[in-house]
Motif scaffolding. Structure first.
Motif, short mmCIF file in Angstrom:
data_model
loop_
_atom_site.label_atom_id
_atom_site.label_comp_id
_atom_site.label_asym_id
_atom_site.label_seq_id
_atom_site.Cartn_x
_atom_site.Cartn_y
_atom_site.Cartn_z
N GLY A 245 -2.08 13.66 -4.88
CA GLY A 245 -0.82 12.93 -4.88
C GLY A 245 -0.98 11.46 -4.59
N PRO A 246 -1.65 11.08 -3.49
CA PRO A 246 -1.76 9.66 -3.16
C PRO A 246 -2.45 8.81 -4.23
CG PRO A 246 -2.29 10.98 -1.24
CD PRO A 246 -2.16 11.93 -2.40
N ALA A 247 -3.34 9.42 -5.03
CA ALA A 247 -4.02 8.66 -6.07
C ALA A 247 -3.05 8.14 -7.13
CB ALA A 247 -5.10 9.53 -6.74
N ALA A 248 -1.82 8.65 -7.14
CA ALA A 248 -0.85 8.23 -8.15
C ALA A 248 -0.53 6.74 -8.06
CB ALA A 248 0.44 9.04 -8.01
N ILE A 249 -0.64 6.13 -6.87
CA ILE A 249 -0.31 4.71 -6.75
C ILE A 249 -1.55 3.82 -6.85
CG2 ILE A 249 1.68 5.29 -5.31
CD1 ILE A 249 0.15 4.02 -2.95
N VAL A 250 -2.71 4.41 -7.09
CA VAL A 250 -3.95 3.63 -7.14
C VAL A 250 -4.13 3.06 -8.54
CG1 VAL A 250 -6.46 3.70 -6.97
CG2 VAL A 250 -5.06 4.92 -5.29
N GLY A 251 -4.31 1.77 -8.61
CA GLY A 251 -4.53 1.07 -9.87
C GLY A 251 -4.34 -0.40 -9.63
N GLY A 252 -4.57 -1.22 -10.64
CA GLY A 252 -4.30 -2.65 -10.54
C GLY A 252 -4.99 -3.32 -9.37
N ARG A 253 -6.27 -3.02 -9.17
CA ARG A 253 -7.09 -3.62 -8.12
C ARG A 253 -6.68 -3.16 -6.72
NH1 ARG A 253 -8.39 -9.38 -7.54
NH2 ARG A 253 -10.25 -8.43 -6.63
N PHE A 254 -6.10 -2.00 -6.60
CA PHE A 254 -5.79 -1.44 -5.28
C PHE A 254 -7.11 -1.22 -4.53
CE2 PHE A 254 -4.83 1.82 -2.18
CZ PHE A 254 -3.51 1.57 -1.81
N PRO A 255 -7.24 -1.73 -3.28
CA PRO A 255 -8.51 -1.60 -2.58
C PRO A 255 -8.70 -0.22 -1.95
CG PRO A 255 -7.01 -2.98 -1.33
CD PRO A 255 -6.30 -2.63 -2.60
N VAL A 256 -9.93 0.29 -2.07
CA VAL A 256 -10.30 1.60 -1.54
C VAL A 256 -11.67 1.48 -0.88
CG1 VAL A 256 -10.87 4.00 -2.10
CG2 VAL A 256 -9.00 2.85 -3.31
N LEU A 257 -11.79 2.00 0.33
CA LEU A 257 -13.07 2.11 1.02
C LEU A 257 -13.42 3.59 1.11
CD1 LEU A 257 -15.47 1.15 2.74
CD2 LEU A 257 -13.91 1.06 4.72
N ALA A 258 -14.50 4.01 0.46
CA ALA A 258 -14.92 5.41 0.43
C ALA A 258 -16.22 5.55 1.21
CB ALA A 258 -15.09 5.88 -1.01
N LEU A 259 -16.19 6.40 2.24
CA LEU A 259 -17.34 6.57 3.13
C LEU A 259 -18.20 7.74 2.67
CD1 LEU A 259 -15.44 6.21 6.52
CD2 LEU A 259 -16.50 4.40 5.14
N GLY A 260 -19.40 7.43 2.24
CA GLY A 260 -20.35 8.46 1.86
C GLY A 260 -21.56 8.44 2.78
N VAL A 261 -22.03 9.61 3.17
CA VAL A 261 -23.29 9.75 3.88
C VAL A 261 -24.08 10.85 3.17
CG1 VAL A 261 -22.32 8.99 6.08
CG2 VAL A 261 -22.39 11.43 5.55
#
Length: 343
Positions: A245-261
């Protein structure tokens, strides 16, 4: 931009020393609490905390469930403090986390947890606090005074304490070694440069922070720090849940920090990052390379259960700098104070 050195900057720089002090000072209380855990062999663990301390409890939850296979659930303190209900906790352990150990709701929940049959263990920076007084065991965090409203070294030591307790309880040599190596890892974390993320967020209004497992606990803490130090509307999501659901507003250079280990969740974090890049987001990642995303430098070669916490130390250095770049004083966030006592 604020240029004078902040309490937060000083306290972030103290994290390696504070962690080493805890590990040196806590040997006896750790051994006693771990022995009690082994004798009990709990079928369930409940945690009691609020704010950053609750994020430390979430970290402990994932670590325990991964390493011990024992379910951990957060209990709302108001069950005891407002509603006066004693929970049936015979055969369970209850771990309370509070920097001050003074909040009446946390204290009352720990007291009633003991009355309900739980083995109670307090993690607090104040070993003479009311919470310590009502608990069977106390692990003093030994973080030293923390003047900035935004908790940093006390949060880190809260997680270190939980991981140390887990390692001693299970007598897990690999985790013991990883915890013992944390002061050095934290020192290396403070050398990582996240200026690329700071440059992107200096004028941003909102962002998502994503993680899985213990990394999700860190994403919760990071989102809180974005809000309280930098005036950024940051939301934390599981890297799986964000797609519901939340991914629906992601676009147009929306910033995202994704933590991978480097753990079993890394391919799933990668897949989410790739999808959000495809939607036009400005994605920043740790622990992996994703086409179209910016990879932030991190400390490598860590045990996967401690790795997200080391990321958090790099983040703390970054967020103090971002706060000042955005014109804030991270020591005194608007409308907040250091010790919040709730009922």
């Amino acid at each position: 931009m604020m240029t004078t050195k902040t309490h937060m900057a000083t306290e972030v720089a103290e994290i390696p020393e504070a962690a080493a002090r805890f590990l040196a000072d806590a040997r006896a209380p750790l051994a006693a609490a771990a022995s009690a855990m082994r004798s009990l062999d709990p079928h369930t663990i409940v945690s009691v905390a609020r704010g950053s301390s609750d994020h430390a409890s979430t970290y402990f939850k994932y670590a325990v469930e991964l390493a011990a296979g024992v379910p951990v659930a957060s209990v709302g303190p108001s069950i005891a403090s407002i509603y006066g209900r004693t929970l049936k906790l015979k055969g369970a352990a209850c771990v309370g986390v509070s920097q001050s150990g003074k909040s009446p709701d946390i204290v009352e929940m720990m007291r009633l947890a003991g009355e309900g049959g739980a083995l109670t263990i307090a993690l607090t920076n104040n070993s003479a606090s009311p919470m310590a007084g009502v608990s069977a065991h106390t692990l003093p965090l030994s973080a030293g005074p923390e003047q900035s409203v935004a908790a940093t070294k006390t949060f880190v030591n809260s997680v270190v304490a939980g991981l140390a307790l887990l390692a001693e309880w299970l007598e897990d040599e690999a985790l013991r070694a990883a915890v013992a190596g944390l002061p050095d890892a934290f020192a290396k974390a403070l050398e990582q440069d996240w200026t690329a993320l700071s440059d992107r967020l200096v004028r941003a209004q909102s962002l998502y922070v994503l993680g899985r497992g213990p990394g999700f606990a860190m994403s919760n803490e990071m989102a809180l720090k974005f809000k309280e130090t930098s005036g950024l509307h940051a939301e934390s999501y599981s890297a799986a849940e964000v797609l519901h659901g939340p991914a629906a507003i992601v676009g147009g250079r929306f910033p995202v920090l994704a933590l991978g280990v480097d753990d079993a969740a890394l391919p799933h974090v990668r897949a989410t990052a790739e999808r959000l890049v495809g939607q036009g987001a400005d994605v920043f990642v740790t622990g992996l390379e994703v086409a179209g995303a910016t990879t932030l430098p991190t400390v490598s070669g860590l045990h996967p259960i401690v790795a997200p916490l080391v990321l958090g130390v790099s983040f703390y250095k970054f967020i103090e700098e971002l706060s000042r770049r955005r014109g804030f004083n991270p020591d005194v966030p608007p409308h907040l104070k250091k010790v919040t006592e709730t009922v």
